[in-house]
Design a protein around this motif. Structure first.
Motif, PDB file in Angstrom:
ATOM      1  N   ARG A  85       0.843  -1.201   0.000  1.00 22.09           N
ATOM      2  CA  ARG A  85       0.000   0.000   0.000  1.00 22.09           C
ATOM      3  C   ARG A  85       0.875   1.246   0.000  1.00 22.09           C
ATOM      4  NH1 ARG A  85      -5.198  -0.376  -0.655  1.00 22.09           N
ATOM      5  NH2 ARG A  85      -5.782   0.965   1.040  1.00 22.09           N
ATOM      6  N   SER A  86       0.454   2.258  -0.760  1.00 17.90           N
ATOM      7  CA  SER A  86       1.178   3.525  -0.787  1.00 17.90           C
ATOM      8  C   SER A  86       0.844   4.323   0.473  1.00 17.90           C
ATOM      9  CB  SER A  86       0.780   4.337  -2.021  1.00 17.90           C
ATOM     10  OG  SER A  86      -0.568   4.776  -1.897  1.00 17.90           O
ATOM     11  N   ALA A  87       1.641   5.339   0.750  1.00 24.84           N
ATOM     12  CA  ALA A  87       1.391   6.187   1.919  1.00 24.84           C
ATOM     13  C   ALA A  87       0.020   6.845   1.820  1.00 24.84           C
ATOM     14  CB  ALA A  87       2.487   7.241   2.042  1.00 24.84           C
ATOM     15  N   ASP A 129      -7.028   4.928   4.342  1.00 24.02           N
ATOM     16  CA  ASP A 129      -7.560   3.870   5.204  1.00 24.02           C
ATOM     17  C   ASP A 129      -7.706   4.372   6.634  1.00 24.02           C
ATOM     18  OD1 ASP A 129      -7.553   2.164   3.052  1.00 24.02           O
ATOM     19  OD2 ASP A 129      -5.748   1.059   3.677  1.00 24.02           O
ATOM     20  N   ARG A 130      -6.700   5.084   7.119  1.00 20.73           N
ATOM     21  CA  ARG A 130      -6.719   5.589   8.487  1.00 20.73           C
ATOM     22  C   ARG A 130      -7.904   6.528   8.687  1.00 20.73           C
ATOM     23  NH1 ARG A 130      -1.764   7.232   8.882  1.00 20.73           N
ATOM     24  NH2 ARG A 130      -1.072   5.390   9.982  1.00 20.73           N
ATOM     25  N   ALA A 139     -13.229   7.475  10.981  1.00 20.92           N
ATOM     26  CA  ALA A 139     -14.620   7.889  10.790  1.00 20.92           C
ATOM     27  C   ALA A 139     -15.567   6.764  11.201  1.00 20.92           C
ATOM     28  CB  ALA A 139     -14.858   8.285   9.336  1.00 20.92           C
ATOM     29  N   SER A 140     -15.233   5.533  10.854  1.00 23.08           N
ATOM     30  CA  SER A 140     -16.072   4.388  11.233  1.00 23.08           C
ATOM     31  C   SER A 140     -16.117   4.236  12.743  1.00 23.08           C
ATOM     32  CB  SER A 140     -15.538   3.107  10.609  1.00 23.08           C
ATOM     33  OG  SER A 140     -15.617   3.176   9.212  1.00 23.08           O
TER      34      SER A 140
END
Length: 82
Positions: free
Chosen positions: A57-59, A65-66, A71-72
């Motif tokens: 995964r790229s930064a 994702d973070r 938010a979730s």
């Protein structure tokens, strides 16, 4: 619940199972002894695959994702009583 299955085994194993009073119990006992390690092996493999996925995964993707995870979490904690 039980399920009846038919398997092929080597001659020596078949002879041993025939000599036992309850061949099904012997097989169940043997399989249950190896199941925990088989489960751990599957879990290790899944963790390694997930680690490889994360390393690719790229930064920017990691940051996206973070943000989504945070938010979730905020939504999940809404109306929670502490």
């Amino acid at each position: 619940m039980t399920v009846k299955i038919s398997i092929s085994v080597p001659d020596d194993v078949a002879a041993y199972l025939r000599s036992q009073g309850n061949a099904s119990a012997v097989v169940v006992d043997a399989v249950r002894r190896v199941l925990p390690e088989a489960r751990r092996a599957r879990q290790r493999e899944a963790a390694q695959e997930y680690g490889e996925y994360l390393r690719r995964r790229s930064a920017e993707q990691v940051e996206d994702d973070r943000t989504l995870i945070e938010a979730s979490n905020d939504v999940a904690l809404r109306d929670s009583q502490w």
